[in-house]
Write an enzyme that holds these catalytic residues in place. Sequence first.
Site, PDB file in Angstrom:
ATOM      1  N   HIS A 172     -16.443  -0.588  23.466  1.00  0.00           N
ATOM      2  CA  HIS A 172     -17.282  -1.718  23.891  1.00  0.00           C
ATOM      3  C   HIS A 172     -18.168  -1.373  25.096  1.00  0.00           C
ATOM      4  O   HIS A 172     -19.371  -1.639  25.086  1.00  0.00           O
ATOM      5  CB  HIS A 172     -16.422  -2.936  24.222  1.00  0.00           C
ATOM      6  CG  HIS A 172     -15.468  -3.322  23.123  1.00  0.00           C
ATOM      7  ND1 HIS A 172     -15.789  -3.248  21.801  1.00  0.00           N
ATOM      8  CD2 HIS A 172     -14.186  -3.790  23.165  1.00  0.00           C
ATOM      9  CE1 HIS A 172     -14.763  -3.663  21.065  1.00  0.00           C
ATOM     10  NE2 HIS A 172     -13.778  -3.989  21.875  1.00  0.00           N
TER      11      HIS A 172
ATOM     12  N   PHE B  50       0.811  -1.229   0.000  1.00  0.00           N
ATOM     13  CA  PHE B  50       0.000   0.000   0.000  1.00  0.00           C
ATOM     14  C   PHE B  50       0.843   1.277   0.000  1.00  0.00           C
ATOM     15  O   PHE B  50       0.344   2.346  -0.285  1.00  0.00           O
ATOM     16  CB  PHE B  50      -0.935   0.093   1.220  1.00  0.00           C
ATOM     17  CG  PHE B  50      -1.491  -1.220   1.707  1.00  0.00           C
ATOM     18  CD1 PHE B  50      -1.938  -2.166   0.808  1.00  0.00           C
ATOM     19  CD2 PHE B  50      -1.600  -1.479   3.073  1.00  0.00           C
ATOM     20  CE1 PHE B  50      -2.472  -3.374   1.252  1.00  0.00           C
ATOM     21  CE2 PHE B  50      -2.130  -2.671   3.528  1.00  0.00           C
ATOM     22  CZ  PHE B  50      -2.561  -3.626   2.617  1.00  0.00           C
TER      23      PHE B  50
END
Length: 482
Positions: A232, A87
């Site tokens: 979370h 990338f």
Amino acid sequence: MSAVDLIIFGATGDLSARKLFPALFQLDAAGLLQDGLRIAAVGRQQQTVEAFRDELRLKMSRYMRKEMNAEVWHQFIERLDYLGADFTEPHAFRGLRGWLDDGRVSLFYLATPPSLFTTICEQLNDDRCLTGPCRIVLEKPIGESLETSSEVNETLGRFFAEQDIYRIDHYLGKETVQNLLVLRFANRFVNSQWDQSCIDHVQITVAEKVGIEGRWAYYDGVGQLRDMVQNHLMQLLCLVAMEPPNSLEAESIRDEKVKIVKALRPVDPATVKEHVVRGQYSQGVMNGQAVPGYLEEEGCATSASDTETFVAIKAYVDNWRWSGVPFYLRTGKRMPDKVTEIIIQYKALPHHIFGEGESAEPNRLIIRLQPNEGIEMSMVSKRQSLKDKLSLQTHTLNFDFRKDGDIDRIPDAYERLFLDAINGDPSLFVGREEIEESWRWCDRIIAACEQGDVGVSAYQAGSWGPSKSELLIDRDGRSWNV
Ligand code: BG6
């Protein structure tokens, strides 16, 4: 339903072998992957697809509980291609352009470090990989503060429409977490007793036995607040506290969650010590084995670090429903057990009629998210006896999800999330505003801890955190469930 191709970046990484490919394999085994769905695994290394598949099989077999069915494996790898692309090189995705089919939806899944998100999006755009219909799925963390998360979101917004951005919080994919919505909104008696008039307080505990598992470079400087609370625990808190959404559409659910995050009382430096406890594990013994302290973990390059591996927070949601009800949040590494649970502690009765020594213990609802998934409700009943006419006892109604229905296992969160992303259902993914508002609240806690001098207190690995965590709740005349 539109035909979809899946492109996984970071395909040779740990998450891919541990969670992503096993989830896709399970979906294929259950006949839930579309016929013709193709998967491109993209990694930096140049290697043949055969080499990739062989290594993947080896890695996956370490993580999957049951042996992989050979027939399903052959069917699965028929879908699988490997594309080597560095990338950081320009035009890294020319090969991918040739692979994509603009007549199908391209579902890009970024299981890479967040530092690569921008480069990958820009490169995809430069190599004309975004010309057809597409969606993008991202792993956390989306930034490390309000500022950096807005930057990431801005970048994504340059290339994708908000409704095509699927931000993962894998807790939302857990069956038991989705069950929270059902528990609250499909049961009238639960729903009608769900506010400050009936509930004394709420506890949310996410305890892990593991330490940082070789992730020092990522974890140090991030800590448990950013790694677990911002995402979370915040999602769990929202699902417990939110108002009923108008529907199960993503927008409807997200709007209600955002209202809760915005209603969270900011923690300020003057009172932070009464609201926040931070800890760091020191060496200890777990299951009869000595385990290292945080500063002795593999990869640690310093003799002192202020990173917390445990945090407990007393939070308030300042709205009509939750006025005055504390939400005690607690999460840590190297705790004695892996436990994720939500406790709804009901208020004591206003008046006792059963005589001295016969106090009816207040009801307590325990929602066990993992392990031993289920729901427990403590109820008071009469002891069967002629001698004691009205003697009371507390019983537990126990609903064990593992014994429920015809499933032989509880599906992994990633199975649900893949299925929804493939089907174009974003309701279990996190919206931009939720993430940014959550960072706003967490940033203030971090700043308040610095200004209010809340350092990390040591706790022994294998314990429930520093003693100050007990104090945080004892002070209010309450105690942690475990
Ligand atoms: C990840 C965190 O998001 O969640 C980890 O980065 C943590 O540090 C993990 O261990 C916990 O997930 P689960 O599903 O095992 O509770």
